[in-house]
Write a protein that holds these residues in place. Structure first.
Motif, PDB file in Angstrom:
ATOM      1  N   GLU A 165       6.002   4.616   4.911  1.00  0.00           N
ATOM      2  CA  GLU A 165       6.435   4.469   6.300  1.00  0.00           C
ATOM      3  C   GLU A 165       7.702   3.634   6.425  1.00  0.00           C
ATOM      4  O   GLU A 165       8.622   3.992   7.173  1.00  0.00           O
ATOM      5  N   HIS A 166       7.793   2.550   5.672  1.00  0.00           N
ATOM      6  CA  HIS A 166       8.878   1.593   5.881  1.00  0.00           C
ATOM      7  C   HIS A 166      10.070   1.794   4.955  1.00  0.00           C
ATOM      8  O   HIS A 166      11.175   1.323   5.281  1.00  0.00           O
ATOM      9  N   TYR A 167       9.879   2.512   3.832  1.00  0.00           N
ATOM     10  CA  TYR A 167      10.988   2.637   2.870  1.00  0.00           C
ATOM     11  C   TYR A 167      11.299   4.091   2.512  1.00  0.00           C
ATOM     12  O   TYR A 167      12.450   4.511   2.635  1.00  0.00           O
ATOM     13  N   LEU A 168      10.307   4.845   2.110  1.00  0.00           N
ATOM     14  CA  LEU A 168      10.572   6.237   1.745  1.00  0.00           C
ATOM     15  C   LEU A 168      11.037   7.038   2.956  1.00  0.00           C
ATOM     16  O   LEU A 168      12.093   7.690   2.910  1.00  0.00           O
ATOM     17  N   ASP A 169      10.271   7.010   4.041  1.00  0.00           N
ATOM     18  CA  ASP A 169      10.623   7.802   5.224  1.00  0.00           C
ATOM     19  C   ASP A 169      11.946   7.346   5.840  1.00  0.00           C
ATOM     20  O   ASP A 169      12.677   8.152   6.418  1.00  0.00           O
ATOM     21  N   SER A 201       0.858  -1.192   0.000  1.00  0.00           N
ATOM     22  CA  SER A 201       0.000   0.000   0.000  1.00  0.00           C
ATOM     23  C   SER A 201       0.889   1.234   0.000  1.00  0.00           C
ATOM     24  O   SER A 201       2.038   1.180   0.460  1.00  0.00           O
ATOM     25  N   PRO A 202       0.396   2.373  -0.501  1.00  0.00           N
ATOM     26  CA  PRO A 202       1.213   3.590  -0.477  1.00  0.00           C
ATOM     27  C   PRO A 202       1.678   3.951   0.932  1.00  0.00           C
ATOM     28  O   PRO A 202       2.824   4.357   1.127  1.00  0.00           O
ATOM     29  N   GLY A 203       0.800   3.814   1.911  1.00  0.00           N
ATOM     30  CA  GLY A 203       1.168   4.155   3.277  1.00  0.00           C
ATOM     31  C   GLY A 203       2.271   3.259   3.813  1.00  0.00           C
ATOM     32  O   GLY A 203       3.197   3.726   4.487  1.00  0.00           O
ATOM     33  N   PHE A 204       2.188   1.967   3.524  1.00  0.00           N
ATOM     34  CA  PHE A 204       3.215   1.030   3.973  1.00  0.00           C
ATOM     35  C   PHE A 204       4.551   1.360   3.321  1.00  0.00           C
ATOM     36  O   PHE A 204       5.594   1.364   3.994  1.00  0.00           O
ATOM     37  N   ASP A 254      -0.131   3.777 -20.766  1.00  0.00           N
ATOM     38  CA  ASP A 254       0.331   2.396 -20.609  1.00  0.00           C
ATOM     39  C   ASP A 254       1.010   2.134 -19.266  1.00  0.00           C
ATOM     40  O   ASP A 254       1.464   1.010 -19.017  1.00  0.00           O
ATOM     41  N   PHE A 255       1.109   3.149 -18.410  1.00  0.00           N
ATOM     42  CA  PHE A 255       1.731   2.964 -17.095  1.00  0.00           C
ATOM     43  C   PHE A 255       1.205   4.039 -16.156  1.00  0.00           C
ATOM     44  O   PHE A 255       0.537   4.970 -16.582  1.00  0.00           O
ATOM     45  N   GLU A 256       1.514   3.906 -14.873  1.00  0.00           N
ATOM     46  CA  GLU A 256       1.079   4.889 -13.889  1.00  0.00           C
ATOM     47  C   GLU A 256       2.257   5.712 -13.393  1.00  0.00           C
ATOM     48  O   GLU A 256       3.406   5.273 -13.455  1.00  0.00           O
ATOM     49  N   SER A 257       1.978   6.904 -12.916  1.00  0.00           N
ATOM     50  CA  SER A 257       3.005   7.758 -12.332  1.00  0.00           C
ATOM     51  C   SER A 257       3.252   7.287 -10.899  1.00  0.00           C
ATOM     52  O   SER A 257       2.467   7.565  -9.989  1.00  0.00           O
ATOM     53  N   LEU A 258       4.356   6.576 -10.691  1.00  0.00           N
ATOM     54  CA  LEU A 258       4.621   5.978  -9.385  1.00  0.00           C
ATOM     55  C   LEU A 258       4.774   6.996  -8.260  1.00  0.00           C
ATOM     56  O   LEU A 258       4.338   6.729  -7.129  1.00  0.00           O
ATOM     57  N   PRO A 259       5.402   8.163  -8.494  1.00  0.00           N
ATOM     58  CA  PRO A 259       5.435   9.139  -7.395  1.00  0.00           C
ATOM     59  C   PRO A 259       4.042   9.539  -6.928  1.00  0.00           C
ATOM     60  O   PRO A 259       3.823   9.748  -5.721  1.00  0.00           O
ATOM     61  N   ARG A 260       3.083   9.597  -7.851  1.00  0.00           N
ATOM     62  CA  ARG A 260       1.730  10.008  -7.482  1.00  0.00           C
ATOM     63  C   ARG A 260       0.936   8.882  -6.835  1.00  0.00           C
ATOM     64  O   ARG A 260       0.083   9.145  -5.983  1.00  0.00           O
ATOM     65  N   THR A 261       1.190   7.641  -7.231  1.00  0.00           N
ATOM     66  CA  THR A 261       0.403   6.535  -6.682  1.00  0.00           C
ATOM     67  C   THR A 261       1.032   5.905  -5.445  1.00  0.00           C
ATOM     68  O   THR A 261       0.321   5.330  -4.617  1.00  0.00           O
ATOM     69  N   LEU A 262       2.366   6.005  -5.308  1.00  0.00           N
ATOM     70  CA  LEU A 262       3.035   5.403  -4.162  1.00  0.00           C
ATOM     71  C   LEU A 262       3.769   6.412  -3.286  1.00  0.00           C
ATOM     72  O   LEU A 262       3.797   6.275  -2.067  1.00  0.00           O
ATOM     73  N   GLY A 263       4.392   7.428  -3.913  1.00  0.00           N
ATOM     74  CA  GLY A 263       5.321   8.278  -3.181  1.00  0.00           C
ATOM     75  C   GLY A 263       4.719   9.481  -2.482  1.00  0.00           C
ATOM     76  O   GLY A 263       5.152   9.845  -1.382  1.00  0.00           O
ATOM     77  N   ILE A 264       3.732  10.122  -3.093  1.00  0.00           N
ATOM     78  CA  ILE A 264       3.167  11.360  -2.559  1.00  0.00           C
ATOM     79  C   ILE A 264       1.782  11.072  -1.993  1.00  0.00           C
ATOM     80  O   ILE A 264       0.959  10.441  -2.663  1.00  0.00           O
TER      81      ILE A 264
END
Length: 295
Positions: A22-26, A16-19, A122-132
């Motif tokens: 919390e566990h990798y980005l932060d 999940s984006p929150g997981f 054909d793909f998603e913007s990962l910063p928007r779906t996971l990072g921000i």
């Protein structure tokens, strides 16, 4: 490679984006993410042959080398690389032929989507779906996110060890690449800052064939390794060193975006860039690395 046994990079499936935050980005920890890009139409459809058929006449910028045998030594790599525009279909034909040495042709951080915006579906913007965080205002998301980059290169292509100022998602669409990462804590072992190099975000060490006499401290660096397969994503935190070897003719996408950690990394880069100027080591074409597309 060096004295320490490489450690595997952790893998997680469909977080999940929150997981992830919390566990990798932060915590600024690299991780391989599965179960996300594997669902993209790009992974199902894109291939070098597909791009040759669909966009063969498209003009694109390609990274070249002045050397007949491109070197993996970072200084030689930086001195010899240059960029030119060529027809995409012709570039792919060259790569498929296998007649040129690795590093002779490499499409890096291309904005192919400017002329072919339909590819963005054909793909998603990962910063928007996971990072921000989703709750942040759209204007803020727009300011923090850089455009996606398209990468295309043959087996044997190498990106010398360097770090990015921004956070980075790298998604493997076709083919495979071997990634070797080093923590920012190992910067001393990688002889950072190397003010003699054209850009301060690179290390002077050839991590695949290190010169123990020139760089004895490198033996203390701890590598982290993974092989990224099609449909997998690698998160590389800001400031983490990475060396990339293409194992098969590959298409990749990368996504850079800004966080407070990446702003701090940029401040560090700018400090050493100013030092380079003050020491008179910066030529007329010198750069801090901001305009140099590296994986």
């Amino acid at each position: 490679m060096n004295a320490k046994r490489p450690l595997p990079i952790e893998r997680i499936d469909n977080p999940s984006p929150g997981f992830f935050r919390e566990h990798y980005l932060d915590r600024q920890r690299p991780v391989v993410i599965t179960g996300v890009a594997s669902r993209w139409p790009a992974v199902a459809r894109w291939s070098p042959e597909w791009f040759r058929e669909q966009m063969g006449e498209h003009r694109i910028t390609v990274e070249r080398s002045r050397s007949e045998r491109p070197s993996n030594d970072p200084l030689e790599f930086l001195r010899n690389r240059y960029y030119e525009e060529a027809r995409l279909g012709g570039i792919i034909d060259v790569m498929l032929s296998g007649e040129h040495p690795p590093g002779a042709f490499y499409v890096t951080y291309s904005n192919i989507f400017q002329k072919a915006p339909a590819l963005l579906k054909d793909f998603e913007s990962l910063p928007r779906t996971l990072g921000i965080p989703e709750s942040w205002p759209e204007a803020v998301k727009e300011r923090l996110t850089l455009r996606p980059g398209f990468w295309l290169g043959p087996a044997g292509t190498v990106s010398a060890v360097h770090f990015d100022r921004q956070e980075n998602f790298n998604a493997q669409v076709t083919g495979r690449k071997k990634w070797t990462l080093f923590s920012p804590e190992d910067s001393h072992h990688l002889y950072y800052p190397a003010l003699e190099l054209p850009t301060v975000i690179f290390s002077p060490v050839d991590v695949e064939a290190p010169d123990a006499q020139r760089f004895p401290r490198f033996a203390g660096a701890q590598p982290h390794e993974t092989v990224l397969d099609a449909g997998e994503i690698l998160f590389i935190p800001s400031g983490w060193w990475h060396h990339v070897r293409t194992l098969e003719l590959s298409i990749s996408l990368n996504f850079w975006w800004w966080t407070l950690a990446s702003v701090a990394t940029t401040a560090r880069v700018n400090y050493h860039f100013v030092r380079k100027q003050a020491l008179g080591l910066l030529g007329k074409k010198g750069t801090s690395g901001a305009s140099m597309p590296v994986e």
